[in-house]
Design a protein around this motif. Structure first.
Motif, mmCIF file in Angstrom:
data_model
loop_
_atom_site.group_PDB
_atom_site.id
_atom_site.type_symbol
_atom_site.label_atom_id
_atom_site.label_comp_id
_atom_site.label_asym_id
_atom_site.label_seq_id
_atom_site.Cartn_x
_atom_site.Cartn_y
_atom_site.Cartn_z
ATOM 1 N N THR A 380 -1.858 5.937 -5.332
ATOM 2 C CA THR A 380 -0.511 6.212 -4.976
ATOM 3 C C THR A 380 -0.229 7.487 -4.501
ATOM 4 O OG1 THR A 380 0.372 6.252 -6.827
ATOM 5 C CG2 THR A 380 0.433 3.966 -5.770
ATOM 6 N N ARG A 381 0.515 7.620 -3.232
ATOM 7 C CA ARG A 381 0.909 8.994 -2.727
ATOM 8 C C ARG A 381 2.059 8.780 -1.771
ATOM 9 N NH1 ARG A 381 -4.029 10.570 0.171
ATOM 10 N NH2 ARG A 381 -2.741 10.417 2.033
ATOM 11 N N ASP A 382 2.697 9.930 -1.515
ATOM 12 C CA ASP A 382 3.671 9.827 -0.483
ATOM 13 C C ASP A 382 3.087 9.994 0.926
ATOM 14 O OD1 ASP A 382 5.950 9.847 0.972
ATOM 15 O OD2 ASP A 382 6.487 11.971 0.574
ATOM 16 N N ARG A 383 2.650 8.715 1.591
ATOM 17 C CA ARG A 383 1.913 8.662 2.593
ATOM 18 C C ARG A 383 2.696 8.385 3.883
ATOM 19 N NH1 ARG A 383 -1.660 6.271 -0.999
ATOM 20 N NH2 ARG A 383 -3.662 6.987 -0.727
ATOM 21 N N ARG A 384 4.018 7.789 3.793
ATOM 22 C CA ARG A 384 4.801 7.247 4.802
ATOM 23 C C ARG A 384 3.986 6.746 5.950
ATOM 24 N NH1 ARG A 384 9.197 12.053 4.527
ATOM 25 N NH2 ARG A 384 9.161 12.495 2.337
ATOM 26 N N TRP A 385 3.204 5.644 5.598
ATOM 27 C CA TRP A 385 2.601 4.752 6.621
ATOM 28 C C TRP A 385 3.615 4.007 7.650
ATOM 29 C CZ3 TRP A 385 -0.272 2.367 2.177
ATOM 30 C CH2 TRP A 385 -1.520 3.087 1.992
ATOM 31 N N ARG A 386 3.217 3.875 8.759
ATOM 32 C CA ARG A 386 4.143 3.172 9.751
ATOM 33 C C ARG A 386 3.345 2.163 10.334
ATOM 34 N NH1 ARG A 386 6.238 8.361 12.971
ATOM 35 N NH2 ARG A 386 6.510 6.907 14.660
ATOM 36 N N ILE A 387 4.370 1.059 10.693
ATOM 37 C CA ILE A 387 3.834 0.205 11.723
ATOM 38 C C ILE A 387 4.623 0.218 12.682
ATOM 39 C CG2 ILE A 387 3.747 -2.465 12.081
ATOM 40 C CD1 ILE A 387 2.394 -2.806 9.389
#
Ligand code: ZN
Length: 564
Positions: A380-387
């Motif tokens: 886990t990490r602060d990735r801010r994946w977007r769709i």
């Protein structure tokens, strides 16, 4: 320039403590400020020093920042908001489209053909006629255009006019010939060459089949590209859009932004996400998310999971209600899915942000599967994946969306546009989870708002109007299409400013009117927080500031010279 009164104060022998504060370069007073800052939601005045906000408060409090050289703007009681941050645009296409043939508001096939014919008549032979943004759902009967409609009008000009969603293009015979597309050409993976009963191409090309055509189109010259960017910047400033997140730019687009930045002419902040097919370029250089400066950043990649609803290429678990043999297409990047997984794994290992276009429920689900596999593999990490779009959700996926901290980068205008016909295509049940903004918020999913310009208009007032009324463009749902999914005006503004800033890792830099943040602000003609929501679409921008510099003034309608 910073003008410290301290020196003067000492010369004049005034008490040190009384004059130890620098003077502001700009004060906007008598404003009705909605700050989107929970610590101080409202104010009357704001002080700007250099390119940042230094104070927000009452007129009286901010008066302390006035110095002999401070520019004072009297807002005359108008509403001041943080500048809008459009989380999904196609900036150069948008700028180019401002000068292209306009087909979107053509209300019939014959009008569509007439406009193409008129434009072609004015063009040099062999120069491509592009753009258009046509929408056959506005015609009666609503059927796909074919090359036969335009061939007689365009014998010497190759035509490649796109459907407004970018997932279909209509070519004339000359364009097909130049691209080498014939009855014998097989459909590419992730694309369809639409054919007549004899197997001959009709001129309509869907998704990946479009690439076969566009390969034959010469790329923009440097001057054409620069002109398109300048048009886009001017347009953005006039609409109060102070930041954009540019999906799938060409590298030459980014080079052009850089050139304008160098000349002090980049008046909109840009975060650019090139296609994931080119992921290795950023990986090689060690570029990570949000790399760059306040005006220009890279560090994200844009991927495509599927097509669009309008082109019947969005990928669903079940067939379309109106096309029982079709449940859409995975994009060519997903053939096979392991190709996408590998690229995304590489991007994630390098620290790049992932922005993935996914519209159909099965397309969205497939991307959540990959995101989840990445988290399992890399932690886990602060990735801010977007769709991007996240249009049609499977009921089971809202929780997953939230658990993976995926941001829904959504375009409310599509809801009032597609809402005219979407239910016919996917039925009531699936439509109830379409553009499900409220359900996302209820599940703790963060929203970023945008337009997908040039697929939809860049004007933020239309997006706010769409998000809070959900009144479809055909006037058939005045109380809202699936009204339970409406946002409040405050939620919509927050998602369009702070929410979009968060989606590009910039929430500490912009997205609210608060001390320390970049002075990106917009003054509007009417109080969008108080007026009848129906009137929001008519609200005009009076002034736009980026980094404290006036980039648009309705009073003169000429951008002030930008100097940095
Ligand atoms: Zn897009």
């Amino acid at each position: 320039m910073k003008r410290f009164l301290l020196g003067l104060a000492l010369c004049w022998g005034l008490p040190f403590y009384a004059q130890s504060q620098p003077a502001a370069d700009l004060i906007i007073r008598n404003a009705h400020i909605w700050t989107v800052d929970a610590a101080r939601p409202e104010g009357e005045a704001v002080a700007v020093l250099g390119e940042r906000i230094v104070a927000v408060g009452s007129n009286q409090q901010i008066e302390a920042w006035r110095g002999p050289y401070t520019r004072i703007v009297d807002a005359e009681g108008k509403r001041l908001l943080p500048g809008f941050n459009d989380a999904h645009v196609h900036f150069v296409d948008g700028g180019a489209q401002l000068d292209n043939v306009e087909l979107n508001d053509a209300t019939s096939k014959s009008e569509f053909a007439r406009r193409i014919g008129e434009r072609a008549a004015k063009m040099p032979k062999r120069q491509w006629l592009l753009g258009g943004d046509w929408d056959e759902t506005k015609w009666d009967p609503s059927e796909l255009p074919t090359k036969d409609l335009i061939d007689p009008l365009t014998p010497e000009v190759p035509v490649a006019v796109n459907r407004y969603d970018g997932h279909m293009v209509l070519a004339n015979s000359l364009a097909l010939k130049l691209a080498g597309i014939t009855a014998q050409t097989p459909d590419p993976a992730g694309g369809v060459i639409v054919r007549d009963r004899l197997g001959n191409p009709t001129g309509a090309l869907k998704d990946a089949a479009q690439d076969m055509l566009f390969k034959a189109v010469p790329s923009l010259t440097h001057d054409q590209r620069r002109h398109a960017v300048e048009r886009a910047l001017e347009h953005a400033a006039s609409l109060g859009v102070t930041s954009v997140q540019n999906m799938n730019p060409d590298y030459a687009d980014i080079a052009t932004y850089n050139e304008l930045l160098d000349e002090g002419k980049l008046t909109t902040r840009i975060y650019a996400a090139p296609l994931i097919t080119q992921v290795d370029d950023q990986v090689k250089m060690g570029i990570r998310r949000a790399f760059g400066g306040p005006y220009l950043r890279i560090g994200a990649v844009k991927a495509y999971a599927d097509g669009s609803l309008g082109s019947a290429t969005a990928y669903f678990f079940e067939p379309f209600a109106d096309q029982p043999d079709n449940r859409g297409l995975l994009s060519d990047e997903m053939h096979p899915i392991s190709l996408m997984r590998d690229r995304m794994m590489r991007a994630d290992s390098a620290g790049l942000q992932l922005c993935t276009h996914a519209i159909g429920d099965a397309g969205i689900s497939a991307i959540l599967d990959i995101y989840s596999e990445i988290e399992t593999a890399h932690g886990t990490r602060d990735r801010r994946w977007r769709i991007e779009h996240a249009q049609h959700m499977a009921a089971k996926d809202f929780d997953r969306f939230a658990q993976l901290h995926v941001i829904a980068s959504v375009q409310p205008y599509h809801a009032i546009d597609d809402g005219r016909w979407a239910e016919r295509r996917i039925g009531h049940d699936r439509a109830s989870r379409t553009y499900a903004f409220r359900t996302f918020l209820d599940h703790g999913v963060r929203l970023a708002l945008g337009t997908d310009w040039n697929v939809a208009p860049l004007n933020p007032m239309l997006t706010l109007y769409a998000a809070i009324t959900r009144a479809t463009l055909d006037g058939k749902n005045p109380n809202g299409w699936f009204p339970e999914q409406k946002l409040t005006i405050k939620e919509a503004i927050e998602a369009y400013t702070l929410g979009s800033a968060y989606a590009e890792f910039q929430e500490n830099e912009k997205g609210s009117i608060a001390p320390g943040k970049l002075a990106d602000m917009v003054l509007v003609s009417d109080d969008v927080l108080a007026i009848d929501p129906v009137k929001i679409r008519d609200v005009k921008v009076l002034k736009t500031w980026v980094g404290g510099k006036l980039t648009y003034d309705a009073a003169t309608a000429k951008p002030e010279a930008i100097r940095r």
